[in-house]
Design a protein around this motif. Sequence first.
Motif, mmCIF file in Angstrom:
data_model
loop_
_atom_site.group_PDB
_atom_site.id
_atom_site.type_symbol
_atom_site.label_atom_id
_atom_site.label_comp_id
_atom_site.label_asym_id
_atom_site.label_seq_id
_atom_site.Cartn_x
_atom_site.Cartn_y
_atom_site.Cartn_z
ATOM 1 N N GLY A 41 0.811 -1.208 0.000
ATOM 2 C CA GLY A 41 0.000 0.000 0.000
ATOM 3 C C GLY A 41 0.842 1.254 0.000
ATOM 4 O O GLY A 41 1.982 1.261 -0.450
ATOM 5 N N GLY A 42 0.249 2.319 0.513
ATOM 6 C CA GLY A 42 0.935 3.607 0.543
ATOM 7 C C GLY A 42 0.849 4.314 -0.790
ATOM 8 O O GLY A 42 0.069 3.959 -1.670
ATOM 9 N N PHE A 43 1.682 5.324 -0.949
ATOM 10 C CA PHE A 43 1.666 6.163 -2.143
ATOM 11 C C PHE A 43 1.896 5.350 -3.417
ATOM 12 O O PHE A 43 1.231 5.552 -4.418
ATOM 13 C CB PHE A 43 2.726 7.262 -2.006
ATOM 14 N N THR A 44 2.853 4.416 -3.378
ATOM 15 C CA THR A 44 3.192 3.653 -4.580
ATOM 16 C C THR A 44 2.276 2.455 -4.796
ATOM 17 O O THR A 44 2.186 1.941 -5.915
ATOM 18 C CB THR A 44 4.633 3.124 -4.514
ATOM 19 N N GLY A 45 1.646 1.968 -3.745
ATOM 20 C CA GLY A 45 0.810 0.787 -3.849
ATOM 21 C C GLY A 45 1.596 -0.506 -3.948
ATOM 22 O O GLY A 45 1.041 -1.577 -4.149
ATOM 23 N N ASN A 102 -4.753 2.405 4.076
ATOM 24 C CA ASN A 102 -3.893 2.885 3.007
ATOM 25 C C ASN A 102 -2.654 2.005 2.897
ATOM 26 O O ASN A 102 -2.192 1.685 1.811
ATOM 27 C CB ASN A 102 -3.510 4.349 3.260
ATOM 28 N N THR A 103 -2.103 1.624 4.036
ATOM 29 C CA THR A 103 -1.053 0.613 4.081
ATOM 30 C C THR A 103 -1.624 -0.579 4.835
ATOM 31 O O THR A 103 -2.521 -0.424 5.662
ATOM 32 C CB THR A 103 0.216 1.128 4.789
ATOM 33 N N TYR A 104 -1.133 -1.744 4.533
ATOM 34 C CA TYR A 104 -1.717 -2.947 5.130
ATOM 35 C C TYR A 104 -0.670 -4.041 5.320
ATOM 36 O O TYR A 104 0.396 -4.020 4.709
ATOM 37 C CB TYR A 104 -2.853 -3.481 4.255
ATOM 38 N N GLY A 121 -4.708 -2.840 8.521
ATOM 39 C CA GLY A 121 -3.892 -1.702 8.127
ATOM 40 C C GLY A 121 -4.137 -0.488 8.988
ATOM 41 O O GLY A 121 -5.103 -0.427 9.754
ATOM 42 N N ASN A 122 -3.221 0.475 8.841
ATOM 43 C CA ASN A 122 -3.271 1.747 9.571
ATOM 44 C C ASN A 122 -3.541 1.503 11.052
ATOM 45 O O ASN A 122 -2.799 0.802 11.694
ATOM 46 C CB ASN A 122 -4.270 2.703 8.937
#
Length: 144
Positions: A41-45, A102-104, A121-122
């Motif tokens: 996850g995150g900005f880049t996925g 968003n992140t996991y 996540g989160n």
Amino acid sequence: MSHSLLFWLTTVCFFLHLEIQAKPIDPSTYKKRQLIVGSGGGFTGRSETYYLFEDGQLFKKSSVDTAFTRLPKQSAKVARHWLKKLETTCRIKETKFKEPGNTYEFVRWKKGAEVYTVTWGNDRIPPEGYQQLHEALMKRINPN
């Protein structure tokens, strides 16, 4: 004539043996139990996933990889320990928890077509035992 027949049978058996051994085993074809952990996850996925077979074989694949990377093998005893913990302590087959953010992070159990996954996540807190198992296994697999 019997020597010729024996020669051809031996040759055929030899090449069949080579053919069987040449087939690569990876997480997409492995039929026995697998413990799969990862995060993403995150900005880049981007995601990274580690696959531990019950015989101790270990693989890694990120979302940008086209193939699995073989990592140093773990002992079968260690792999069975982690699988047993996931099956009995965490009870993954009975646990329903899918709350990525968003992140996991996730823990997955797989055998053939049978798959069970717990994802969090989160600020979401997974059921007891999953985060500890994920962290301990990641430290063992990827000590960097």
